[in-house]
Motif scaffolding. Structure first.
Motif, PDB file in Angstrom:
ATOM      1  N   ALA A   1       1.151   2.531  -4.484  1.00 61.53           N
ATOM      2  CA  ALA A   1      -0.769   3.040  -3.491  1.00 61.53           C
ATOM      3  C   ALA A   1      -0.023   4.464  -2.367  1.00 61.53           C
ATOM      4  CB  ALA A   1      -1.011   2.485  -2.567  1.00 61.53           C
ATOM      5  N   ILE A   2       0.793   4.467  -2.173  1.00 65.45           N
ATOM      6  CA  ILE A   2       1.367   5.539  -1.347  1.00 65.45           C
ATOM      7  C   ILE A   2       1.624   6.283  -1.552  1.00 65.45           C
ATOM      8  CG2 ILE A   2       2.790   6.834   1.086  1.00 65.45           C
ATOM      9  CD1 ILE A   2       2.997   3.462   1.857  1.00 65.45           C
ATOM     10  N   ILE A   3       2.332   6.382  -2.772  1.00 64.72           N
ATOM     11  CA  ILE A   3       2.879   7.983  -3.591  1.00 64.72           C
ATOM     12  C   ILE A   3       1.731   8.152  -3.824  1.00 64.72           C
ATOM     13  CG2 ILE A   3       4.552   8.163  -5.675  1.00 64.72           C
ATOM     14  CD1 ILE A   3       6.284   5.618  -4.456  1.00 64.72           C
TER      15      ILE A   3
ATOM     16  N   SER B   1      -1.622   8.129  -3.601  1.00 63.24           N
ATOM     17  CA  SER B   1      -2.286   8.959  -2.465  1.00 63.24           C
ATOM     18  C   SER B   1      -1.451  10.467  -2.232  1.00 63.24           C
ATOM     19  CB  SER B   1      -2.664   8.068  -1.004  1.00 63.24           C
ATOM     20  OG  SER B   1      -3.468   6.234  -1.792  1.00 63.24           O
ATOM     21  N   ALA B   2      -0.395  10.246  -2.567  1.00 62.65           N
ATOM     22  CA  ALA B   2       0.252  11.797  -1.469  1.00 62.65           C
ATOM     23  C   ALA B   2      -0.327  13.035  -2.812  1.00 62.65           C
ATOM     24  CB  ALA B   2       1.572  11.591  -1.106  1.00 62.65           C
ATOM     25  N   VAL B   3      -0.201  12.344  -4.098  1.00 63.49           N
ATOM     26  CA  VAL B   3       0.235  13.152  -5.302  1.00 63.49           C
ATOM     27  C   VAL B   3      -1.289  13.867  -5.006  1.00 63.49           C
ATOM     28  CG1 VAL B   3       0.136  13.058  -7.792  1.00 63.49           C
ATOM     29  CG2 VAL B   3       1.977  11.698  -6.131  1.00 63.49           C
ATOM     30  N   ILE B   4      -1.742  12.792  -4.830  1.00 57.99           N
ATOM     31  CA  ILE B   4      -3.675  13.415  -5.480  1.00 57.99           C
ATOM     32  C   ILE B   4      -3.916  13.589  -4.088  1.00 57.99           C
ATOM     33  CG2 ILE B   4      -4.345  11.923  -7.423  1.00 57.99           C
ATOM     34  CD1 ILE B   4      -5.844  10.228  -5.836  1.00 57.99           C
ATOM     35  N   GLN B   5      -2.874  13.441  -2.897  1.00 57.96           N
ATOM     36  CA  GLN B   5      -3.716  14.646  -1.140  1.00 57.96           C
ATOM     37  C   GLN B   5      -5.088  13.928  -0.593  1.00 57.96           C
ATOM     38  OE1 GLN B   5      -3.529  18.808  -2.066  1.00 57.96           O
ATOM     39  NE2 GLN B   5      -1.617  18.928  -2.553  1.00 57.96           N
ATOM     40  N   HIS B   6      -4.842  12.648  -1.375  1.00 54.81           N
ATOM     41  CA  HIS B   6      -6.115  10.917  -0.276  1.00 54.81           C
ATOM     42  C   HIS B   6      -5.522  11.008   1.140  1.00 54.81           C
ATOM     43  CE1 HIS B   6      -9.329  10.775  -3.467  1.00 54.81           C
ATOM     44  NE2 HIS B   6      -8.502  11.641  -3.248  1.00 54.81           N
ATOM     45  N   TRP B   7      -5.349  12.382   1.946  1.00 56.96           N
ATOM     46  CA  TRP B   7      -4.177  12.077   3.408  1.00 56.96           C
ATOM     47  C   TRP B   7      -4.835  10.885   3.736  1.00 56.96           C
ATOM     48  CZ3 TRP B   7      -0.165  14.447   1.689  1.00 56.96           C
ATOM     49  CH2 TRP B   7      -0.865  15.376   0.952  1.00 56.96           C
TER      50      TRP B   7
ATOM     51  N   VAL C   1      -2.149   7.779   5.250  1.00 55.54           N
ATOM     52  CA  VAL C   1      -2.471   6.532   6.618  1.00 55.54           C
ATOM     53  C   VAL C   1      -2.596   5.676   6.559  1.00 55.54           C
ATOM     54  CG1 VAL C   1      -3.327   7.354   8.639  1.00 55.54           C
ATOM     55  CG2 VAL C   1      -2.496   9.885   7.418  1.00 55.54           C
ATOM     56  N   ILE C   2      -3.864   5.262   6.363  1.00 53.76           N
ATOM     57  CA  ILE C   2      -3.979   4.126   5.904  1.00 53.76           C
ATOM     58  C   ILE C   2      -2.926   2.984   5.719  1.00 53.76           C
ATOM     59  CG2 ILE C   2      -5.688   2.145   5.341  1.00 53.76           C
ATOM     60  CD1 ILE C   2      -8.289   4.731   5.947  1.00 53.76           C
ATOM     61  N   LEU C   3      -2.501   3.253   4.398  1.00 52.06           N
ATOM     62  CA  LEU C   3      -1.884   2.280   3.564  1.00 52.06           C
ATOM     63  C   LEU C   3      -0.066   2.251   4.379  1.00 52.06           C
ATOM     64  CD1 LEU C   3      -2.120   3.651   0.206  1.00 52.06           C
ATOM     65  CD2 LEU C   3      -2.182   1.043   0.575  1.00 52.06           C
TER      66      LEU C   3
ATOM     67  N   PRO D   1       6.419  -8.189  -5.400  1.00 48.00           N
ATOM     68  CA  PRO D   1       5.298  -7.829  -6.143  1.00 48.00           C
ATOM     69  C   PRO D   1       4.142  -6.589  -5.177  1.00 48.00           C
ATOM     70  CG  PRO D   1       5.210  -9.762  -7.344  1.00 48.00           C
ATOM     71  CD  PRO D   1       6.711  -9.286  -6.085  1.00 48.00           C
ATOM     72  N   MET D   2       3.830  -7.050  -4.462  1.00 50.40           N
ATOM     73  CA  MET D   2       2.630  -6.283  -3.000  1.00 50.40           C
ATOM     74  C   MET D   2       3.817  -5.528  -2.618  1.00 50.40           C
ATOM     75  SD  MET D   2       0.111  -8.689  -4.000  1.00 50.40           S
ATOM     76  CE  MET D   2      -1.352  -7.414  -2.906  1.00 50.40           C
ATOM     77  N   PRO D   3       4.723  -5.331  -2.098  1.00 51.94           N
ATOM     78  CA  PRO D   3       5.436  -4.240  -1.519  1.00 51.94           C
ATOM     79  C   PRO D   3       5.435  -2.868  -2.584  1.00 51.94           C
ATOM     80  CG  PRO D   3       6.035  -6.024  -0.871  1.00 51.94           C
ATOM     81  CD  PRO D   3       5.817  -7.092  -2.055  1.00 51.94           C
ATOM     82  N   TRP D   4       5.794  -3.853  -3.181  1.00 50.06           N
ATOM     83  CA  TRP D   4       5.614  -2.625  -4.386  1.00 50.06           C
ATOM     84  C   TRP D   4       4.790  -1.836  -5.363  1.00 50.06           C
ATOM     85  CZ3 TRP D   4       8.562  -5.861  -8.034  1.00 50.06           C
ATOM     86  CH2 TRP D   4      10.131  -6.139  -7.544  1.00 50.06           C
ATOM     87  N   LEU D   5       3.449  -3.138  -4.540  1.00 48.10           N
ATOM     88  CA  LEU D   5       1.603  -1.869  -4.847  1.00 48.10           C
ATOM     89  C   LEU D   5       1.675  -1.412  -3.887  1.00 48.10           C
ATOM     90  CD1 LEU D   5      -0.816  -2.709  -6.995  1.00 48.10           C
ATOM     91  CD2 LEU D   5      -1.398  -4.225  -5.567  1.00 48.10           C
TER      92      LEU D   5
END
Length: 86
Positions: free
Chosen positions: A68-70, A72-78, A82-84, A60-64
């Motif tokens: 979150a990475i995906i 962040s990329a979709v809403i363009q919070h770069w 990078v932090i994730l 569950p944690m790695p999936w979460l």
């Protein structure tokens, strides 16, 4: 004899059940028990190191974090992306 029986028994009862005494068992008794029951050891389970590595990404944690990475990329919070990734 199971663990519960052993915990609730006195020393004399245990020695009697195990056909032993306070001095231990003889070499011939030990050899006989070794042939009958096998060595007193726990076999080690061999794990493929590559599978062990990939197992860290399963749960569950790695999936979460991956979601979150995906997102962040979709809403363009770069910055979040990078932090994730680190």
């Amino acid at each position: 004899m199971n663990a519960d029986e052993a915990k609730n028994s006195s020393l004399e009862e245990l020695l009697k059940k195990l056909s032993s005494n306070k001095m231990g068992i003889s070499s011939s008794q030990a050899q006989k028990r070794l042939q009958e029951y096998g060595p007193n050891e726990i076999s080690e389970k061999k794990v493929n190191p590559i599978l062990k590595f990939f197992k860290y990404f399963w749960g569950p944690m790695p999936w979460l974090i991956e979601v979150a990475i995906i997102l962040s990329a979709v809403i363009q919070h770069w910055a979040d992306l990078v932090i994730l990734r680190k």
